[in-house]
Design a protein around this motif. Structure first.
Motif, PDB file in Angstrom:
ATOM      1  N   ILE A  90      45.362  65.739  -0.018  1.00  0.00           N
ATOM      2  CA  ILE A  90      45.320  66.718  -1.351  1.00  0.00           C
ATOM      3  C   ILE A  90      44.238  67.595  -1.404  1.00  0.00           C
ATOM      4  N   SER A  91      44.261  68.775  -1.601  1.00  0.00           N
ATOM      5  CA  SER A  91      43.157  69.725  -1.632  1.00  0.00           C
ATOM      6  C   SER A  91      42.259  69.436  -2.504  1.00  0.00           C
ATOM      7  N   TRP A  92      40.962  70.225  -2.618  1.00  0.00           N
ATOM      8  CA  TRP A  92      39.760  69.818  -3.356  1.00  0.00           C
ATOM      9  C   TRP A  92      40.280  70.094  -4.742  1.00  0.00           C
ATOM     10  N   SER A  93      41.060  71.186  -5.059  1.00  0.00           N
ATOM     11  CA  SER A  93      41.747  71.433  -6.418  1.00  0.00           C
ATOM     12  C   SER A  93      42.848  70.766  -6.919  1.00  0.00           C
ATOM     13  N   GLY A  94      43.335  70.012  -5.856  1.00  0.00           N
ATOM     14  CA  GLY A  94      44.830  69.438  -6.393  1.00  0.00           C
ATOM     15  C   GLY A  94      46.038  70.291  -6.127  1.00  0.00           C
ATOM     16  N   SER A  95      45.537  71.425  -5.827  1.00  0.00           N
ATOM     17  CA  SER A  95      47.005  72.347  -5.786  1.00  0.00           C
ATOM     18  C   SER A  95      47.837  72.158  -4.771  1.00  0.00           C
ATOM     19  N   SER A  96      47.164  71.614  -3.629  1.00  0.00           N
ATOM     20  CA  SER A  96      47.960  71.478  -2.475  1.00  0.00           C
ATOM     21  C   SER A  96      48.163  69.916  -2.013  1.00  0.00           C
ATOM     22  N   THR A  97      49.198  69.416  -1.504  1.00  0.00           N
ATOM     23  CA  THR A  97      49.797  68.282  -1.149  1.00  0.00           C
ATOM     24  C   THR A  97      50.362  68.250   0.202  1.00  0.00           C
ATOM     25  N   ASP A  98      50.496  67.153   0.705  1.00  0.00           N
ATOM     26  CA  ASP A  98      50.861  67.172   2.363  1.00  0.00           C
ATOM     27  C   ASP A  98      51.264  65.625   2.511  1.00  0.00           C
ATOM     28  N   TYR A  99      52.449  65.196   2.968  1.00  0.00           N
ATOM     29  CA  TYR A  99      52.856  63.834   3.282  1.00  0.00           C
ATOM     30  C   TYR A  99      53.413  63.928   4.635  1.00  0.00           C
ATOM     31  N   ARG A 100      53.423  62.657   5.138  1.00  0.00           N
ATOM     32  CA  ARG A 100      53.953  62.343   6.435  1.00  0.00           C
ATOM     33  C   ARG A 100      55.418  62.255   6.218  1.00  0.00           C
ATOM     34  N   ASP A 101      56.279  62.450   7.118  1.00  0.00           N
ATOM     35  CA  ASP A 101      57.598  62.322   6.809  1.00  0.00           C
ATOM     36  C   ASP A 101      58.374  61.033   6.159  1.00  0.00           C
ATOM     37  N   SER A 102      57.693  60.197   6.956  1.00  0.00           N
ATOM     38  CA  SER A 102      58.354  58.874   6.331  1.00  0.00           C
ATOM     39  C   SER A 102      57.894  58.149   5.043  1.00  0.00           C
ATOM     40  N   VAL A 103      57.138  58.906   4.441  1.00  0.00           N
ATOM     41  CA  VAL A 103      56.766  58.549   2.915  1.00  0.00           C
ATOM     42  C   VAL A 103      57.082  59.447   2.182  1.00  0.00           C
ATOM     43  N   LYS A 104      57.470  60.683   2.423  1.00  0.00           N
ATOM     44  CA  LYS A 104      57.884  61.586   1.651  1.00  0.00           C
ATOM     45  C   LYS A 104      58.936  61.468   0.466  1.00  0.00           C
ATOM     46  N   GLY A 105      58.707  61.630  -0.849  1.00  0.00           N
ATOM     47  CA  GLY A 105      59.556  61.194  -1.915  1.00  0.00           C
ATOM     48  C   GLY A 105      59.281  59.682  -2.220  1.00  0.00           C
ATOM     49  N   ARG A 106      58.645  58.978  -1.717  1.00  0.00           N
ATOM     50  CA  ARG A 106      58.159  57.697  -2.171  1.00  0.00           C
ATOM     51  C   ARG A 106      56.589  57.564  -2.396  1.00  0.00           C
ATOM     52  N   PHE A 107      55.726  58.185  -1.837  1.00  0.00           N
ATOM     53  CA  PHE A 107      54.401  58.235  -2.187  1.00  0.00           C
ATOM     54  C   PHE A 107      53.859  59.483  -3.091  1.00  0.00           C
ATOM     55  N   THR A 108      52.971  59.303  -3.710  1.00  0.00           N
ATOM     56  CA  THR A 108      52.308  60.433  -4.536  1.00  0.00           C
ATOM     57  C   THR A 108      50.969  60.559  -4.441  1.00  0.00           C
ATOM     58  N   ILE A 109      50.276  61.309  -3.914  1.00  0.00           N
ATOM     59  CA  ILE A 109      48.691  61.544  -4.034  1.00  0.00           C
ATOM     60  C   ILE A 109      48.282  62.401  -5.131  1.00  0.00           C
ATOM     61  N   SER A 110      47.074  61.970  -5.501  1.00  0.00           N
ATOM     62  CA  SER A 110      46.614  62.515  -6.772  1.00  0.00           C
ATOM     63  C   SER A 110      45.014  62.591  -6.642  1.00  0.00           C
ATOM     64  N   ARG A 111      44.676  63.331  -7.540  1.00  0.00           N
ATOM     65  CA  ARG A 111      42.919  62.882  -7.741  1.00  0.00           C
ATOM     66  C   ARG A 111      42.722  63.586  -9.144  1.00  0.00           C
ATOM     67  N   ASP A 112      41.550  63.162  -9.665  1.00  0.00           N
ATOM     68  CA  ASP A 112      40.859  63.579 -11.028  1.00  0.00           C
ATOM     69  C   ASP A 112      39.403  63.701 -10.698  1.00  0.00           C
ATOM     70  N   ASN A 113      39.090  64.965 -10.519  1.00  0.00           N
ATOM     71  CA  ASN A 113      37.679  65.483 -10.103  1.00  0.00           C
ATOM     72  C   ASN A 113      36.844  65.125 -11.239  1.00  0.00           C
ATOM     73  N   ALA A 114      37.107  64.838 -12.782  1.00  0.00           N
ATOM     74  CA  ALA A 114      36.384  64.574 -13.628  1.00  0.00           C
ATOM     75  C   ALA A 114      35.831  63.239 -13.394  1.00  0.00           C
ATOM     76  N   LYS A 115      36.902  62.387 -12.952  1.00  0.00           N
ATOM     77  CA  LYS A 115      36.389  60.910 -12.759  1.00  0.00           C
ATOM     78  C   LYS A 115      36.160  60.532 -11.371  1.00  0.00           C
ATOM     79  N   ASN A 116      36.112  61.490 -10.478  1.00  0.00           N
ATOM     80  CA  ASN A 116      35.835  61.223  -9.022  1.00  0.00           C
ATOM     81  C   ASN A 116      36.651  60.359  -8.492  1.00  0.00           C
ATOM     82  N   THR A 117      37.992  60.494  -8.700  1.00  0.00           N
ATOM     83  CA  THR A 117      38.836  59.421  -7.902  1.00  0.00           C
ATOM     84  C   THR A 117      40.106  59.988  -7.519  1.00  0.00           C
ATOM     85  N   ALA A 118      40.399  59.461  -6.367  1.00  0.00           N
ATOM     86  CA  ALA A 118      41.658  59.990  -5.772  1.00  0.00           C
ATOM     87  C   ALA A 118      42.722  58.530  -5.793  1.00  0.00           C
TER      88      ALA A 118
END
Length: 123
Positions: free
Chosen positions: A51-79
């Motif tokens: 996931i990009s620094w802003s959260g605007s872009s994400t990318d997944y390996r093919d085998s997890v697409k549609g099953r995994f979701t990456i996210s981040r909260d910069n205010a809480k310093n978490t991914a």
């Protein structure tokens, strides 16, 4: 430098869900691209999602697409990595990593790593 600590791993049945978290310390987290990687026994570490620094872009390996979701909260310093429809092949140690400058799938592009958290998916 960013210090990273993963949590949330465990044992889950196939078809189940789990959410991994990565807590970061350090003032530069909000400017870092974040990635999740995994390493199964006897295998090389592989890219899972990023996931990009802003959260605007994400990318997944093919085998997890549609099953995994990456996210981040910069205010809480978490991914996070939400994992659904888990399969035995997802069993691995999962690592979160921070890249201060490179938008890449390559592990070599990441500067800081957590210690990893074990995910085991039973059939």
């Amino acid at each position: 430098q960013v210090q990273l600590v993963e949590s949330g791993g465990g044992l889950v049945q196939a078809g189940g869900s789990l959410r991994l978290s990565c807590a970061a310390s350090g003032r530069t987290f909000g400017s870092c691209h974040m990635g999740w990687f995994r390493q199964a026994p006897g295998k090389e570490r592989e890219f899972v999602a990023r996931i990009s620094w802003s959260g605007s872009s994400t990318d997944y390996r093919d085998s997890v697409k549609g099953r995994f979701t990456i996210s981040r909260d910069n205010a809480k310093n978490t991914a996070s990595l939400q994992m659904n429809s888990l399969k035995p092949g997802d069993t691995a140690v999962y690592y979160c990593a921070a890249s201060r400058s490179n938008w890449s799938r390559s592990a070599r592009a990441y500067d800081d790593w957590g210690q990893g958290t074990q995910l085991t998916v039973s059939s």
